[in-house]
Design a protein around this motif. Sequence first.
Motif, PDB file in Angstrom:
ATOM      1  N   ASP A  64       1.244  -1.146  -0.029  1.00 16.99           N
ATOM      2  CA  ASP A  64      -0.130  -0.171  -0.439  1.00 16.99           C
ATOM      3  C   ASP A  64       0.878   1.718   0.130  1.00 16.99           C
ATOM      4  O   ASP A  64       0.481   2.503   0.115  1.00 16.99           O
ATOM      5  CB  ASP A  64      -0.757  -0.129   1.083  1.00 16.99           C
ATOM      6  CG  ASP A  64      -1.500  -1.118   1.542  1.00 16.99           C
ATOM      7  OD1 ASP A  64      -2.820  -1.324   0.764  1.00 16.99           O
ATOM      8  OD2 ASP A  64      -1.812  -2.112   2.285  1.00 16.99           O
ATOM      9  N   VAL A  65       2.346   1.331   0.478  1.00 15.48           N
ATOM     10  CA  VAL A  65       3.067   2.541   0.079  1.00 15.48           C
ATOM     11  C   VAL A  65       4.421   2.719  -0.395  1.00 15.48           C
ATOM     12  O   VAL A  65       4.269   1.148  -0.825  1.00 15.48           O
ATOM     13  CB  VAL A  65       3.321   2.663   1.751  1.00 15.48           C
ATOM     14  CG1 VAL A  65       5.035   3.326   1.864  1.00 15.48           C
ATOM     15  CG2 VAL A  65       2.621   2.167   2.668  1.00 15.48           C
ATOM     16  N   ILE A  66       4.830   2.999  -0.834  1.00  9.74           N
ATOM     17  CA  ILE A  66       5.862   3.460  -2.038  1.00  9.74           C
ATOM     18  C   ILE A  66       6.420   4.511  -0.812  1.00  9.74           C
ATOM     19  O   ILE A  66       6.331   5.675  -0.321  1.00  9.74           O
ATOM     20  CB  ILE A  66       6.082   4.612  -2.707  1.00  9.74           C
ATOM     21  CG1 ILE A  66       4.643   3.570  -4.062  1.00  9.74           C
ATOM     22  CG2 ILE A  66       7.112   5.117  -3.880  1.00  9.74           C
ATOM     23  CD1 ILE A  66       4.422   4.847  -5.596  1.00  9.74           C
ATOM     24  N   ASP A  67       7.766   4.164  -0.278  1.00  5.25           N
ATOM     25  CA  ASP A  67       8.281   4.508   0.365  1.00  5.25           C
ATOM     26  C   ASP A  67      10.100   5.281  -0.056  1.00  5.25           C
ATOM     27  O   ASP A  67      11.294   3.516   0.150  1.00  5.25           O
ATOM     28  CB  ASP A  67       8.589   4.102   1.912  1.00  5.25           C
ATOM     29  CG  ASP A  67       9.514   3.808   2.935  1.00  5.25           C
ATOM     30  OD1 ASP A  67      10.306   4.543   3.271  1.00  5.25           O
ATOM     31  OD2 ASP A  67       9.010   3.509   4.292  1.00  5.25           O
ATOM     32  N   PHE A  68      10.694   6.063   0.673  1.00 12.24           N
ATOM     33  CA  PHE A  68      12.169   6.516   0.068  1.00 12.24           C
ATOM     34  C   PHE A  68      12.613   6.935   1.805  1.00 12.24           C
ATOM     35  O   PHE A  68      12.314   7.207   1.721  1.00 12.24           O
ATOM     36  CB  PHE A  68      12.210   7.174  -1.028  1.00 12.24           C
ATOM     37  CG  PHE A  68      11.750   6.874  -2.508  1.00 12.24           C
ATOM     38  CD1 PHE A  68      11.199   5.734  -2.612  1.00 12.24           C
ATOM     39  CD2 PHE A  68      12.412   7.219  -3.312  1.00 12.24           C
ATOM     40  CE1 PHE A  68      10.791   5.044  -3.688  1.00 12.24           C
ATOM     41  CE2 PHE A  68      11.908   7.841  -5.385  1.00 12.24           C
ATOM     42  CZ  PHE A  68      11.678   5.765  -5.040  1.00 12.24           C
ATOM     43  N   HIS A  69      14.323   6.820   1.491  1.00 10.83           N
ATOM     44  CA  HIS A  69      14.445   7.017   2.735  1.00 10.83           C
ATOM     45  C   HIS A  69      15.964   7.846   2.333  1.00 10.83           C
ATOM     46  O   HIS A  69      15.888   8.017   0.675  1.00 10.83           O
ATOM     47  CB  HIS A  69      15.431   6.858   3.064  1.00 10.83           C
ATOM     48  CG  HIS A  69      14.619   5.137   4.007  1.00 10.83           C
ATOM     49  ND1 HIS A  69      15.273   4.275   4.772  1.00 10.83           N
ATOM     50  CD2 HIS A  69      13.320   5.196   4.012  1.00 10.83           C
ATOM     51  CE1 HIS A  69      14.673   3.802   5.432  1.00 10.83           C
ATOM     52  NE2 HIS A  69      13.137   3.949   4.886  1.00 10.83           N
ATOM     53  N   GLU A  70      15.919   9.712   2.778  1.00  8.91           N
ATOM     54  CA  GLU A  70      16.348   9.970   1.789  1.00  8.91           C
ATOM     55  C   GLU A  70      17.532  11.576   2.999  1.00  8.91           C
ATOM     56  O   GLU A  70      17.218  11.980   3.972  1.00  8.91           O
ATOM     57  CB  GLU A  70      16.123  11.559   1.325  1.00  8.91           C
ATOM     58  CG  GLU A  70      17.142  12.181   0.695  1.00  8.91           C
ATOM     59  CD  GLU A  70      18.205  12.496  -0.460  1.00  8.91           C
ATOM     60  OE1 GLU A  70      18.992  12.264   0.631  1.00  8.91           O
ATOM     61  OE2 GLU A  70      17.910  11.259  -1.197  1.00  8.91           O
ATOM     62  N   TYR A  71      19.244  11.217   2.867  1.00  9.16           N
ATOM     63  CA  TYR A  71      19.471  11.346   4.718  1.00  9.16           C
ATOM     64  C   TYR A  71      20.662  12.866   3.541  1.00  9.16           C
ATOM     65  O   TYR A  71      21.214  13.377   4.215  1.00  9.16           O
ATOM     66  CB  TYR A  71      20.698  11.124   5.433  1.00  9.16           C
ATOM     67  CG  TYR A  71      20.181  10.547   6.443  1.00  9.16           C
ATOM     68  CD1 TYR A  71      19.380  10.808   7.342  1.00  9.16           C
ATOM     69  CD2 TYR A  71      19.421   8.448   5.458  1.00  9.16           C
ATOM     70  CE1 TYR A  71      18.424   9.593   8.233  1.00  9.16           C
ATOM     71  CE2 TYR A  71      18.428   8.183   6.803  1.00  9.16           C
ATOM     72  CZ  TYR A  71      18.365   8.541   7.739  1.00  9.16           C
ATOM     73  OH  TYR A  71      17.795   7.704   8.724  1.00  9.16           O
ATOM     74  N   ASN A  72      20.797  13.371   2.109  1.00 13.40           N
ATOM     75  CA  ASN A  72      21.748  14.564   2.056  1.00 13.40           C
ATOM     76  C   ASN A  72      20.879  15.469   1.930  1.00 13.40           C
ATOM     77  O   ASN A  72      19.369  15.563   1.640  1.00 13.40           O
ATOM     78  CB  ASN A  72      21.300  13.677   0.278  1.00 13.40           C
ATOM     79  CG  ASN A  72      22.276  14.973  -0.184  1.00 13.40           C
ATOM     80  OD1 ASN A  72      23.165  15.101  -0.216  1.00 13.40           O
ATOM     81  ND2 ASN A  72      21.466  15.376  -2.016  1.00 13.40           N
ATOM     82  N   ASN A  73      21.626  16.791   2.640  1.00 16.23           N
ATOM     83  CA  ASN A  73      20.941  17.805   3.442  1.00 16.23           C
ATOM     84  C   ASN A  73      19.692  17.538   4.030  1.00 16.23           C
ATOM     85  O   ASN A  73      19.172  18.699   4.164  1.00 16.23           O
ATOM     86  CB  ASN A  73      20.896  18.559   1.585  1.00 16.23           C
ATOM     87  CG  ASN A  73      21.462  18.862   1.438  1.00 16.23           C
ATOM     88  OD1 ASN A  73      23.348  18.611   1.914  1.00 16.23           O
ATOM     89  ND2 ASN A  73      21.730  18.690  -0.576  1.00 16.23           N
ATOM     90  N   GLY A  74      19.552  16.764   5.109  1.00 13.56           N
ATOM     91  CA  GLY A  74      18.614  16.035   5.761  1.00 13.56           C
ATOM     92  C   GLY A  74      17.814  15.961   5.404  1.00 13.56           C
ATOM     93  O   GLY A  74      16.800  15.077   6.050  1.00 13.56           O
TER      94      GLY A  74
END
Length: 813
Positions: free
Chosen positions: A475-485
């Motif tokens: 049911d979900v599209i989930d990305f992670h992102e730590y670049n520049n917070g």
Amino acid sequence: MGAAAAPAAAAAEPTWHKGVPPIATPWTAAVGPDNALPEYPRPQLVRSRWQNLNGVWEFAKAETGQAVPAGQSLGERVLVPYPIESALSGIERHEDRMWYRRTFTVPSDWKVGRGQRLLMHFGAIDYDSKIFVNGKQVATHRGGYDGFDVDVTDALVKTGPQELIVWAEDLTDATGQPIGKQRRVGDRGIFYQGSSGIWRTVWMEPVGASSIADLKLTPDLSASALKLTANTLRGEGLKVRAVARSKGKVVGKVTGAAGTQLTVPVPNAHAWTPDDPYLYDLEVTLLNGTRVLDTVQSYFGMREIGTKKGADGKLRIALNGKILFNMSTLDQGFWPDGLNTAPTDAALKFDLEQHKVMGFNTVRKHIKVEPDRWYYWADKLGLLVWQDMPAANTGPIPPEWRDQFEAELHEMVREHQSWTSIIAWIPFNEGWGEWDRTATGRIAEDVKKQDPSRLVNAHSGVNCCNSKGDSGKGDVIDFHEYNNGGPASPSPDATRVSIDGEHGGYGLKVSNHMWFGTGQAYEMEPDSETLTRKYVENQRKVITAAQSCGISAAIYTQITDVEGELNGFWTYDRQVPKMDFTQVRAINQEIIAKADGSASNVPQPPAGTPGLTGVSFYPLDGTAEDAAGDHDGTLVGGPQYVDAKKGQGLDLNGSSQYVDTGAPILDTASDYTASAWVKLDKADGAFQTIVSQDGPSTSDFFLQYSGADQRFAMSFAGVRALGPVKPEAGRWYHLTGVRDSVKGELRLYVDGEPAGRTSACLPQAAPTGNTVIGRGKYGGNPVDYLDGTVDQVHLYDRALSATEIKALYDSGN
């Protein structure tokens, strides 16, 4: 309970001594032999008669193949239920295999053996375990995060003390078992000291020959009813009666067959929300005719989780039929004194209370499963919970461990299917343990079949790390992102909502409150004021991502420091808050209020210049003027005019030659289109840019040949709308790249036909650098020079339609 019985006292008799953790929590000193997690451990199925078996047990290292030490005193003392590596256990070291021993006495008024049975409950033992009562093996169990129950009645002696021995083996990361963030030796980074052996409450209770084993509770808010299944031990042919109460007043009741789904009416249901976590009391009775065999007390909340399109047309998470942004932290659940086990119930509650103080309405329980009382406090306090499955090692799970992983996943769902707070299941994190994308999708579907009432997030951080890619399931599209917070900003599709599964990670060192005396974060800040400012600034980006891209949740890393990770709101010892929580609460509440799916949040671009000439046209034939009255811009590096697609074009050498238009022609904060004819001299692994516009450090966009993909593309840095096939060197192609800010995407057209599209929903900044032909810019440096010939460059201040692009191609211009 006091210390276990032992042979006659001697001067050198072992005693339990609390270890000294590197840093202590406010609750470390409160833990002792007589108060090791004394609370009733199972709030959703409560009986009045029970006995806690936590406390001081005998302990010894176990040798491979060693006989059960029945009747033998062991040489050390351990405080159960704290894992042996923890200071609170008193052992403070790892053992691959171990023995626990104690005695217990069954109260005579329990009438065990006289119509009553004795159940022994083990909250969790990491990882393999065997249970012995009076020297007789009564159970084996595999799995470090799930509880199990044992009927020990037939192993009891008639009177006096009973002997209980537990054998446990935990090889941690030496196997393919689910371990979460545990490692035998922490890496001072994102993996931590492991927790072996008994780490949740051990307790016992008497039950009848027929009894209630568990309750499956599913609220049906639209029907104002609770779906209830009371599973039983030896309950064939029996009935159950369920009575729901609100503040002592009966609101609904039902009687029906045990083990079948019943419907308890809850008229005019008072919905449970994070702002109003209203709970109903529930009493369930097992009946043989009119005779009462068993009664348990429970509770439930009336809430439904689902999805709903906002006024902006984007699919979003909805609680009780209303869009609600899930503002969350990442919660690892580790403690410097108890490791996997919180020192006290007050400590367990503390982290969740702080979520509420800071204005969060959600918590992601990160690759760990907590004791039941943690979910009870989430229910009571009003927090939505995204529940991870503990991962195995980061590489693919070995084939011989895959069935075990799936079995533990489904057991986790089964054991936690009735908590009001849990709204989503997450089988995989960043691809850790993932072995096949198709298998991941199948697993997500299996979980959804098991529990259709909640969301399933097949893989958090599907864009990251060891991920096998998007299975398209769940049911979900989930990305992670730590670049520049961060945050990450995926867009929802027709059937799946999108979330930022992890972002942030700003850190601060606090002297004398660090596990190793030092540590790291994704970005370290010098003081609390700067850290707070960075958090607030970063969270404003969450509002933009929610409004422009449609993300339904954002998960900030993290609630506390953990060992070498210094990116918490609190230090690891829960002694020092690291930010101004008033500001934290204000921005979090602003996000929840503004991320509501309103159509007015999407700015509409101006109409733009009509026609197919564009705001600027570069025929690149050496003589004709463009639409602005200019010639072909400044030729840098001496490119040569050659016969091209229409008249002449420019031949560029792929290393130093390009055209500088002398101005930022395109308004990158709005819609735009770039079009050109191009013939590549080579199509290999090198990037080549046909048209771009310089930004402060990196081009605002690239109409390019992507060497990494060996396809044409319309791109932002790290985001590409790719063509379907590799182009041929020496052949002319017509390329058009479109930026559509309303739909939040980039589109690529090749030879007048749609070729690729991708989500690019975040608004761009206003232009800062010149439009250029034949190169890009990345990290402040010129890059990706075109090796080939370019002709007929058009630039537009609007998003051309597919029909217009086809007409432009057909015209040869």
